[in-house]
Design a protein around this motif. Structure first.
Motif, PDB file in Angstrom:
ATOM      1  N   ALA A  49      27.651  54.252  24.685  1.00 37.54           N
ATOM      2  CA  ALA A  49      28.432  53.034  24.401  1.00 37.54           C
ATOM      3  C   ALA A  49      27.611  51.783  24.696  1.00 37.54           C
ATOM      4  N   MET A  50      26.840  51.854  25.769  1.00 35.42           N
ATOM      5  CA  MET A  50      26.043  50.689  26.194  1.00 35.42           C
ATOM      6  C   MET A  50      25.060  50.274  25.081  1.00 35.42           C
ATOM      7  N   THR A  51      24.445  51.255  24.445  1.00 28.38           N
ATOM      8  CA  THR A  51      23.456  50.924  23.411  1.00 28.38           C
ATOM      9  C   THR A  51      24.126  50.387  22.135  1.00 28.38           C
ATOM     10  N   THR A  60      29.882  48.195  30.669  1.00 23.45           N
ATOM     11  CA  THR A  60      29.820  48.375  32.127  1.00 23.45           C
ATOM     12  C   THR A  60      31.178  48.051  32.749  1.00 23.45           C
ATOM     13  N   PHE A  61      31.795  46.957  32.296  1.00 20.26           N
ATOM     14  CA  PHE A  61      33.102  46.581  32.819  1.00 20.26           C
ATOM     15  C   PHE A  61      34.105  47.721  32.581  1.00 20.26           C
ATOM     16  N   VAL A  62      34.089  48.262  31.370  1.00 24.03           N
ATOM     17  CA  VAL A  62      35.031  49.348  31.026  1.00 24.03           C
ATOM     18  C   VAL A  62      34.741  50.579  31.890  1.00 24.03           C
ATOM     19  N   MET A  63      33.449  50.901  32.053  1.00 24.31           N
ATOM     20  CA  MET A  63      33.080  52.071  32.859  1.00 24.31           C
ATOM     21  C   MET A  63      33.571  51.908  34.300  1.00 24.31           C
ATOM     22  N   LEU A  64      33.307  50.739  34.879  1.00 27.93           N
ATOM     23  CA  LEU A  64      33.718  50.509  36.271  1.00 27.93           C
ATOM     24  C   LEU A  64      35.238  50.543  36.403  1.00 27.93           C
ATOM     25  N   TYR A  65      35.920  49.871  35.473  1.00 34.45           N
ATOM     26  CA  TYR A  65      37.377  49.829  35.515  1.00 34.45           C
ATOM     27  C   TYR A  65      37.946  51.259  35.430  1.00 34.45           C
ATOM     28  N   GLY A  66      37.357  52.048  34.551  1.00 38.60           N
ATOM     29  CA  GLY A  66      37.809  53.430  34.378  1.00 38.60           C
ATOM     30  C   GLY A  66      37.628  54.242  35.660  1.00 38.60           C
ATOM     31  N   SER A  69      41.027  55.482  42.628  1.00 39.66           N
ATOM     32  CA  SER A  69      41.821  54.742  43.619  1.00 39.66           C
ATOM     33  C   SER A  69      43.220  54.454  43.099  1.00 39.66           C
ATOM     34  N   SER A  70      44.017  53.827  43.953  1.00 37.07           N
ATOM     35  CA  SER A  70      45.375  53.474  43.512  1.00 37.07           C
ATOM     36  C   SER A  70      45.599  51.971  43.722  1.00 37.07           C
ATOM     37  N   TYR A  71      44.557  51.197  43.531  1.00 39.46           N
ATOM     38  CA  TYR A  71      44.678  49.741  43.688  1.00 39.46           C
ATOM     39  C   TYR A  71      45.520  49.149  42.562  1.00 39.46           C
ATOM     40  N   LYS A  72      46.048  47.951  42.828  1.00 40.10           N
ATOM     41  CA  LYS A  72      46.822  47.235  41.796  1.00 40.10           C
ATOM     42  C   LYS A  72      45.883  46.873  40.636  1.00 40.10           C
ATOM     43  N   TRP A  73      46.448  46.744  39.429  1.00 41.41           N
ATOM     44  CA  TRP A  73      45.619  46.536  38.232  1.00 41.41           C
ATOM     45  C   TRP A  73      44.743  45.302  38.356  1.00 41.41           C
ATOM     46  N   TYR A  74      45.245  44.207  38.949  1.00 41.71           N
ATOM     47  CA  TYR A  74      44.457  42.970  38.994  1.00 41.71           C
ATOM     48  C   TYR A  74      43.271  43.114  39.958  1.00 41.71           C
ATOM     49  N   PHE A  75      43.434  43.941  41.008  1.00 40.23           N
ATOM     50  CA  PHE A  75      42.311  44.178  41.924  1.00 40.23           C
ATOM     51  C   PHE A  75      41.210  44.964  41.201  1.00 40.23           C
ATOM     52  N   ARG A  76      41.654  45.912  40.394  1.00 40.45           N
ATOM     53  CA  ARG A  76      40.686  46.743  39.659  1.00 40.45           C
ATOM     54  C   ARG A  76      39.917  45.892  38.653  1.00 40.45           C
ATOM     55  N   VAL A  77      40.653  44.997  37.985  1.00 39.35           N
ATOM     56  CA  VAL A  77      40.007  44.121  36.990  1.00 39.35           C
ATOM     57  C   VAL A  77      39.016  43.189  37.693  1.00 39.35           C
ATOM     58  N   ILE A  78      39.486  42.576  38.787  1.00 41.36           N
ATOM     59  CA  ILE A  78      38.614  41.605  39.487  1.00 41.36           C
ATOM     60  C   ILE A  78      37.363  42.310  40.036  1.00 41.36           C
ATOM     61  N   SER A  79      37.550  43.465  40.690  1.00 40.91           N
ATOM     62  CA  SER A  79      36.384  44.128  41.287  1.00 40.91           C
ATOM     63  C   SER A  79      35.404  44.607  40.198  1.00 40.91           C
ATOM     64  N   SER A  80      35.932  45.138  39.092  1.00 41.77           N
ATOM     65  CA  SER A  80      35.043  45.587  38.001  1.00 41.77           C
ATOM     66  C   SER A  80      34.276  44.401  37.426  1.00 41.77           C
ATOM     67  N   PHE A  81      34.982  43.302  37.243  1.00 33.97           N
ATOM     68  CA  PHE A  81      34.342  42.118  36.682  1.00 33.97           C
ATOM     69  C   PHE A  81      33.278  41.569  37.649  1.00 33.97           C
ATOM     70  N   ALA A  82      33.644  41.524  38.942  1.00 34.49           N
ATOM     71  CA  ALA A  82      32.717  40.968  39.943  1.00 34.49           C
ATOM     72  C   ALA A  82      31.441  41.806  40.027  1.00 34.49           C
ATOM     73  N   THR A 121      30.154  43.832  37.757  1.00 34.79           N
ATOM     74  CA  THR A 121      29.388  43.671  36.510  1.00 34.79           C
ATOM     75  C   THR A 121      28.640  42.333  36.528  1.00 34.79           C
ATOM     76  N   ALA A 122      29.341  41.277  36.914  1.00 30.76           N
ATOM     77  CA  ALA A 122      28.739  39.944  36.903  1.00 30.76           C
ATOM     78  C   ALA A 122      27.560  39.850  37.878  1.00 30.76           C
ATOM     79  N   VAL A 123      27.754  40.382  39.093  1.00 27.38           N
ATOM     80  CA  VAL A 123      26.681  40.305  40.104  1.00 27.38           C
ATOM     81  C   VAL A 123      25.444  41.071  39.625  1.00 27.38           C
ATOM     82  N   ILE A 124      25.646  42.319  39.166  1.00 33.76           N
ATOM     83  CA  ILE A 124      24.511  43.138  38.731  1.00 33.76           C
ATOM     84  C   ILE A 124      23.826  42.476  37.523  1.00 33.76           C
ATOM     85  N   TYR A 125      24.634  41.978  36.591  1.00 33.35           N
ATOM     86  CA  TYR A 125      24.059  41.350  35.391  1.00 33.35           C
ATOM     87  C   TYR A 125      23.214  40.140  35.793  1.00 33.35           C
ATOM     88  N   CYS A 126      23.780  39.287  36.650  1.00 35.43           N
ATOM     89  CA  CYS A 126      23.065  38.061  37.042  1.00 35.43           C
ATOM     90  C   CYS A 126      21.787  38.384  37.807  1.00 35.43           C
TER      91      CYS A 126
END
Lengths: 489, 148
Positions: free
Chosen positions: B90-92, B100-106, B112-125, B127-132
């Motif tokens: 998928a990455m290629t 990457t965001f989708v992979m992490l979110y998945g 885990s059983s975290y709330k959806w917004y925590f999962r979105v924020i952590s996946s996004f964070a 991805t953003a840190v590694i990308y930067c």
């Protein structure tokens, strides 16, 4: 030379990298399931854009920090952060259970510092002499040395010598892929352009040591970890100092010696030290109840390994353990070739490594005594976040080496392979050592025969060759003899 | 464990025979100086001998220790492996950041059983840190895929 080395190390950015490396290493080390090798393998890609001093000293910082960091979770959770701290958990956790967690951590921190410092002194004293001696080596001696390294690793690593031999041979064969250096013939490339320059061992290492470990982490992802104990003050008691100093000198030296043997790592050193401390003790029956000497001995030994492992790596180009193998990779990326010529051609870098190792040990002491409470917070990082992040770092790290997706495929393949190797109790270390020592052995094998006009007697033509030959025989047959002796008893 | 070792021995016996067959086609030795095929043949012979010995030993072995590759935990590992292969493909095609965001979110949702917004924020964070770090600091180009 020393002034140049000091100039290299005492730059604020280098010192910052050492501190960051030690702190990062402590975080990695104290997290159960993340090994020292995995930590160093994951940090390696971050060093690709750095110069040699920054790169190697950051990795040394991670190495020193991670070997020590394992003791934090061993003492507080009875779960060793790294295999090297398993022996520390035996008495460290018992002492912590009595409400003396700070004392146990203090003993482990000071012993680790003293053990690491002693190993560093040995490294400084022995390495230049060994490198000078190794300058006498020519192709036959280097071939015998590489074979000796491979035999020791295969016979010591893992539970079975045969599996070790298969693993090592597999590594050597992977190293033969690509264009043959001497004749320019393509070997095992199957017309795949990506294989023409061979398989780089860095993605292989990331796969075998980081990715496979992350897969193991997936197995127990839903296991709950015990809550950590509260730590108030981290410092040994006055009565502990005698034991710490005595043990650190004895077992730090033992750790250095063990570390300098290719293939033997900090985990073996700490258990040997624990066993020795027990046999030397006036009250061996109290081992396992939370004795200061039982914490001090393995910790001094496992940190003693850090300097010991660098001795053969820097002087002969033969890695003392898997972490040293990664450091060879880091040096190679920087265009430096570990071995006797490194001392001649890049002396200041070598001395910078010595000084950096000493500084890393001081950082470890300072951070260990003052900020352990902060590092215990790392233990609360959930595995559900950590494992996917490691997956991602493995992908990005292997891609960053040459901006090539093929390296990611190699990493993933070896990650999966490494997982199954763990299942069958087959050590992955010989593969890496085979990958590193294989080309050295092959090129010197063929060069020696070229020089000797095809006479195989050239491999036993000098005294040094004979010494290596005897060592090869001993390393192959000693484990078998030991097994038979144990069975007959 | 016994079966596992037999399979392992079989794999490495086949591999060594395969390498020997290929190496024999490489240029031969000249005047006693080994050609490019000599070294792989030598090493393959060591591997072949070791693998045959492992097979013989395992055949006579009565070790009934389970290999531990067919449990619920291991199935989770195999699914992770498949997911990572899909992520690589998928990455290629899609691009680094989105896949990457989708992979992490998945993975975080699965593990885990975290709330959806925590999962979105952590996946996004993450991805953003590694990308930067890799793209801007270490100058690693992530130029693939149709999306970002």
């Amino acid at each position: 030379m020393l002034a140049e080395a000091l100039n290299l190390v005492l730059q604020p950015s280098v010192l910052l990298y050492i501190v960051l490396g030690v702190a990062g290493g402590m975080c990695i080390g104290c997290l159960p399931g993340l090994t020292t090798t995995m930590g160093v393998a994951l940090v390696l890609p971050l060093t690709f854009g750095m110069d040699a001093t920054h790169s190697i000293l950051l990795l040394i910082g991670v190495y020193v920090g991670a070997v020590y960091g394992g003791s934090i979770s061993a003492i507080l959770l009875n779960t060793p952060g790294t295999p090297a701290s398993a022996a520390t958990a035996l008495d460290g956790y018992k002492m912590a259970s009595r409400g003396e967690a700070g004392r146990a951590l203090g003993i482990s921190t000071t012993s680790s510092f003293l053990g690491g410092t002693i190993s560093c002194i040995f490294l400084i004293l022995i390495s230049p002499l060994l490198a000078k001696f190794a300058l006498r080596f020519s192709a036959p001696e280097f071939f015998m040395l590489a074979v000796f390294g491979l035999c020791v690793i295969s016979s010591i690593s893992g539970k079975s010598m045969l599996l070790g031999l298969i693993s090592g041979a597999f590594g050597i064969l992977i190293a033969t892929i690509g264009i043959d250096d001497i004749t320019g013939t393509l070997r095992f490339t199957f017309n795949n352009m990506n294989l023409f320059s061979g398989i780089n061992f860095i993605p292989v290492m990331i796969g075998l040591f980081a990715m496979s470990q992350a897969f193991v982490g997936v197995e127990d992802i839903f296991k709950k970890t015990a809550p950590t104990r509260k730590v108030t003050k981290v410092f040994p008691e006055r009565s502990d100092w005698g034991v710490i100093i005595k043990n650190s000198f004895a077992f730090g030296s033992l750790g250095t010696f063990i570390g300098s043997i290719p293939g033997v790592g900090a985990d073996i050193a700490s258990f040997i030290a624990y066993g020795q401390a027990k046999s030397m003790s006036k009250h061996p029956e109290k081992f396992g109840t939370g004795l200061p000497e039982a914490i001090s001995a393995p910790e001094a030994a496992n940190n003693g390994v850090t300097g010991g492992a660098l001795i053969p790596m820097l002087t002969l180009g033969v890695p003392g353990d898997a972490v040293a193998a990664i450091m060879i990779g880091a040096l190679t990326v920087q265009g430096l070739q570990p071995g006797p010529l490194l001392f001649q051609n890049d002396g200041p870098i070598v001395y910078a490594i010595f000084i950096g190792l000493l500084i890393a040990n001081v950082c470890m002491l300072v951070l260990g005594l003052n900020s352990v409470r902060l590092f215990t917070k790392v233990l609360s990082v959930p595995k559900s976040i950590l494992v996917p992040t490691i997956f991602l770092l493995c992908f990005v790290g292997s891609y960053a080496l040459a901006n090539n997706i093929f390296d990611v495929i190699v990493m993933l393949f070896f990650g999966i392979l490494g997982y199954f190797f763990q299942k069958i109790e087959m050590s992955s270390s010989p593969i890496i050592l085979g990958l590193i020592l294989g080309p050295m052995a092959e090129s010197n094998f063929r060069r020696a025969l070229l020089m000797g006009r095809g006479d195989y007697g050239t491999f036993l033509s000098t005294g040094i060759c004979w010494v290596f030959f005897i060592l090869i025989i001993v390393s192959l047959f000693l484990p078998m003899l030991q097994k038979k002796l144990l069975k007959s008893r | 464990m016994r079966k596992g070792k037999l399979v392992l021995a079989g794999v490495f016996i086949t591999l060594s025979l395969f390498i020997i067959a290929f190496a024999l086609e490489l240029p031969a030795s000249r005047k006693g100086v080994p050609g490019p095929g000599t070294w792989p043949i030598l090493i393959s012979l060591i591997m072949l001998f070791s693998a045959i010995t492992v097979a013989i030993k395992s055949f006579n072995d009565k070790d009934k220790k389970p290999l531990g590759i067919a449990g619920k935990e291991q199935v989770r590992v195999y699914l992770s492996m498949i997911s990572l292969v899909i992520y690589l493909i998928a990455m290629t095609f899609i691009g680094f950041a989105v896949s990457t965001f989708v992979m992490l979110y998945g993975f975080i949702t699965w593990f885990s059983s975290y709330k959806w917004y925590f999962r979105v924020i952590s996946s996004f964070a993450i991805t953003a840190v590694i990308y930067c770090v890799f793209h801007y600091v270490l100058k690693v180009p992530f130029r693939f895929g149709v999306l970002f």
